[in-house]
Design a protein around this motif. Structure first.
Motif, PDB file in Angstrom:
ATOM      1  N   VAL A  15       0.734  -1.219  -0.050  1.00  0.00           N
ATOM      2  CA  VAL A  15      -0.027   0.013  -0.057  1.00  0.00           C
ATOM      3  C   VAL A  15       0.983   1.263  -0.023  1.00  0.00           C
ATOM      4  O   VAL A  15       1.260   1.667   1.024  1.00  0.00           O
ATOM      5  CB  VAL A  15      -1.027  -0.019   1.168  1.00  0.00           C
ATOM      6  N   PHE A  17       2.093   5.411  -0.524  1.00  0.00           N
ATOM      7  CA  PHE A  17       1.498   6.770  -0.539  1.00  0.00           C
ATOM      8  C   PHE A  17       1.406   7.328  -1.938  1.00  0.00           C
ATOM      9  O   PHE A  17       2.274   7.056  -2.996  1.00  0.00           O
ATOM     10  CB  PHE A  17       2.434   7.734   0.326  1.00  0.00           C
ATOM     11  N   SER A  44      -3.631   0.882  -5.157  1.00  0.00           N
ATOM     12  CA  SER A  44      -3.646   2.392  -4.978  1.00  0.00           C
ATOM     13  C   SER A  44      -4.846   2.830  -5.774  1.00  0.00           C
ATOM     14  O   SER A  44      -5.437   1.757  -6.643  1.00  0.00           O
ATOM     15  CB  SER A  44      -2.428   3.099  -5.430  1.00  0.00           C
ATOM     16  N   TRP A  98      -3.899  14.487  -1.907  1.00  0.00           N
ATOM     17  CA  TRP A  98      -3.632  13.526  -1.039  1.00  0.00           C
ATOM     18  C   TRP A  98      -4.824  13.118   0.101  1.00  0.00           C
ATOM     19  O   TRP A  98      -5.112  12.043   0.514  1.00  0.00           O
ATOM     20  CB  TRP A  98      -2.297  13.589  -0.287  1.00  0.00           C
ATOM     21  N   ILE A 102      -6.742   9.599   0.064  1.00  0.00           N
ATOM     22  CA  ILE A 102      -6.683   8.756   1.152  1.00  0.00           C
ATOM     23  C   ILE A 102      -8.142   8.340   1.554  1.00  0.00           C
ATOM     24  O   ILE A 102      -8.528   7.355   1.922  1.00  0.00           O
ATOM     25  CB  ILE A 102      -5.978   9.254   2.210  1.00  0.00           C
ATOM     26  N   ARG A 106      -9.806   4.336   1.718  1.00  0.00           N
ATOM     27  CA  ARG A 106      -9.751   3.502   3.007  1.00  0.00           C
ATOM     28  C   ARG A 106     -10.779   2.397   2.869  1.00  0.00           C
ATOM     29  O   ARG A 106     -10.112   1.294   3.240  1.00  0.00           O
ATOM     30  CB  ARG A 106     -10.130   4.448   4.107  1.00  0.00           C
ATOM     31  N   HIS A 126       3.402  -1.105   4.199  1.00  0.00           N
ATOM     32  CA  HIS A 126       2.685  -0.069   3.716  1.00  0.00           C
ATOM     33  C   HIS A 126       3.611   1.091   4.181  1.00  0.00           C
ATOM     34  O   HIS A 126       4.631   1.217   4.925  1.00  0.00           O
ATOM     35  CB  HIS A 126       1.436  -0.049   4.641  1.00  0.00           C
ATOM     36  N   ASP A 127       3.219   2.145   3.486  1.00  0.00           N
ATOM     37  CA  ASP A 127       3.955   3.627   3.587  1.00  0.00           C
ATOM     38  C   ASP A 127       3.492   4.093   4.795  1.00  0.00           C
ATOM     39  O   ASP A 127       2.310   3.873   5.239  1.00  0.00           O
ATOM     40  CB  ASP A 127       3.610   4.532   2.455  1.00  0.00           C
ATOM     41  N   MET A 130       0.186   6.165   5.038  1.00  0.00           N
ATOM     42  CA  MET A 130      -0.972   5.229   5.026  1.00  0.00           C
ATOM     43  C   MET A 130      -1.323   4.379   6.348  1.00  0.00           C
ATOM     44  O   MET A 130      -1.398   3.227   6.184  1.00  0.00           O
ATOM     45  CB  MET A 130      -0.764   4.438   3.819  1.00  0.00           C
ATOM     46  N   VAL A 133      -4.305   1.909   7.354  1.00  0.00           N
ATOM     47  CA  VAL A 133      -4.286   0.322   7.130  1.00  0.00           C
ATOM     48  C   VAL A 133      -4.187  -0.475   8.268  1.00  0.00           C
ATOM     49  O   VAL A 133      -4.664  -1.532   8.371  1.00  0.00           O
ATOM     50  CB  VAL A 133      -3.326   0.002   5.844  1.00  0.00           C
ATOM     51  N   HIS A 189      -1.577  11.535   9.362  1.00  0.00           N
ATOM     52  CA  HIS A 189      -1.664  10.295   8.669  1.00  0.00           C
ATOM     53  C   HIS A 189      -0.564   9.360   8.991  1.00  0.00           C
ATOM     54  O   HIS A 189      -0.617   8.104   8.344  1.00  0.00           O
ATOM     55  CB  HIS A 189      -1.814  10.390   7.123  1.00  0.00           C
ATOM     56  N   CYS A 190       0.614   9.867   9.505  1.00  0.00           N
ATOM     57  CA  CYS A 190       1.838   8.986   9.617  1.00  0.00           C
ATOM     58  C   CYS A 190       1.700   9.078  11.290  1.00  0.00           C
ATOM     59  O   CYS A 190       2.363   9.996  11.847  1.00  0.00           O
ATOM     60  CB  CYS A 190       2.789   9.849   9.112  1.00  0.00           C
TER      61      CYS A 190
END
Length: 438
Positions: A15, A17, A44, A98, A102, A106, A126-127, A130, A133, A189-190
């Motif tokens: 997954v 970004f 994606s 972005w 996102i 989801r 995953h990044d 993201m 997830v 998001h991170c």
């Protein structure tokens, strides 16, 4: 946990970004995994999967058939146009894109997680941007999760050290690398999520001290750290499909190690005044060069053809440098250019993807950081590994760099003794780590 061998056929879901530097790294890594027999799923938006496939270099077209792409349909993206006169180098016009992507990814990715894990274990990579997830995977016991870091270990370590007031190991985070809206987006998001390990697009030959220190940090204790870079191919396939790009035909006609490649990535938009100074510096250097002149990506790169600004720039410049240079307006096959025997140096924004490609192809680096991790990556090249020269220091980011500085940096690498010393240090570094790549 050890990665399973190919006979076990445990599927892997990737997954990424939805930004070019992240898509590219994770697609390269997906192809590496699939080349070892792993069933890989790449999920994606349909728009960004098409972008990732279209811009891929270094692999045969057939290799893409070994990956299952989940092209998730999303509504048309909101309009986004890069601003060449922005007060910050970061492409803030992409932040709403972005958020939009996102939001629409989801639910489909959550459904995909449950579907792929319904009959067998699943590896999820995953990044970190993201992180949602992991929230959706938390209720599925058969999923093994790993984070793929698209930024270097030393950059992440510097922020951990700063937050804990530890002594600096190389250089502290530099000021003003992100505008406020990007910091807010990143925090949203991170975020910290459980995982079994971290994967870095780096190598011990470049970052072993930083990897060792990172492994001792609380956020990493008990987790496995894999250095899997460079994820882009070291032996580059000549073409994906169709005819070669004209710049490669031009490179074929140039002497070995004679060309400077100039490109500032997919997230940089340079003001007209600076473009004019770069042009003059390149011309005055009397060196062969390929210069990619383009604006930052829009959300949907298929709209790039509508951008008229770059077409109107430097209208007489092509004629002035005809015979010794080539200007590319739009996308260029960077990995193919760097792998070409005529390419000697790379003037770059120092995004980590470009950094790893340039380092692995053995070219000298001329650093011109624009935002994000790029300023610290530039210092890694010039102050730590000493295999390149600085074109513009981060402290002068708000100034228009004069052509004399561009000319001077190019001559240092291509003409003067400093370039010889850089190449000598590079060969010594490569021999020390058994990493002669080009």
């Amino acid at each position: 946990m050890e990665f399973p061998n190919r006979d076990n056929k445990i599927p892997i879901l990737i997954v990424p970004f939805p930004a070019q530097g992240h898509l590219n790294q994770l697609l390269h890594f997906s192809l590496l995994l699939s080349s070892h027999g792993f069933p890989v799923h790449f999920a994606s938006s349909s728009i960004h999967n098409i972008q990732a496939r279209h811009r891929l270099q270094g692999w045969t077209f057939a290799s893409l058939h070994n990956i299952t792409f989940h092209d998730i349909p999303i509504p048309s993206l909101p309009p986004s146009t890069p601003n060449p006169n922005s007060t910050h180098g970061f492409p803030s016009h992409l932040v709403p894109i972005w958020e939009f992507v996102i939001h629409h990814l989801r639910s489909p990715i959550s459904s995909l997680l449950h579907s792929l894990s319904s009959s067998s274990p699943l590896i999820l990579i995953h990044d970190p941007l993201m992180s949602f997830v992991i929230d959706d995977a938390a209720s599925i016991p058969s999923i093994h999760t790993f984070k793929f870091q698209c930024a270097p270990a030393n950059y992440i370590l510097s922020y951990l050290y700063e937050s804990k007031s530890k002594p600096d190991i190389l250089f502290s985070p530099l000021p003003d690398t992100f505008p406020e809206e990007v910091s807010t987006f990143s925090k949203k998001h991170c975020y910290d999520t459980p995982c079994e390990g971290m994967l870095f697009n780096t190598s011990l030959s470049i970052e072993e001290p930083f990897i060792d220190l990172l492994a001792k940090e609380d956020d990493f204790v008990g987790k496995k750290i894999f250095t899997v870079g460079p994820v882009s191919p070291l032996i580059v396939t000549d073409r994906m499909s169709g005819p070669r790009h004209p710049c490669l035909e031009w490179l074929d006609k140039q002497p070995p190690k004679s060309v400077v490649y100039v490109a500032f990535g997919s997230t940089t938009t340079i003001p007209v005044e600076q473009i004019e100074q770069i042009a003059l510096g390149l011309e005055k250097s009397n060196q062969r060069f390929i210069w990619v002149v383009r604006d930052a990506d829009r959300g949907d790169v298929s709209q790039d053809a509508e951008l008229e600004r770059v077409k109107s720039l430097l209208l007489d410049f092509d004629k002035r440098v005809e015979g010794i240079a080539m200007v590319v307006r739009g996308w260029a096959p960077q990995l193919d250019i760097l792998a070409h025997g005529s390419t000697a140096a790379f003037m770059s924004h120092c995004g980590w993807n470009s950094y790893m490609e340039g380092m692995s192809m053995g070219v000298a680096m001329l650093t011109w950081p624009m935002h994000s991790d790029q300023p610290s990556n530039a210092l890694l090249i010039t102050e730590y590994l000493k295999v390149g020269v600085m074109v513009r220091e981060w402290e002068k980011r708000d100034e228009v760099l004069k052509w004399e500085k561009v000319d001077e940096a190019i001559r240092k690498v291509m003409v003067h003794e400093e370039g010889v010393e850089i190449r000598t240090r590079r060969r010594s570094w490569e021999r020390r780590y058994g990493m002669v790549l080009k």
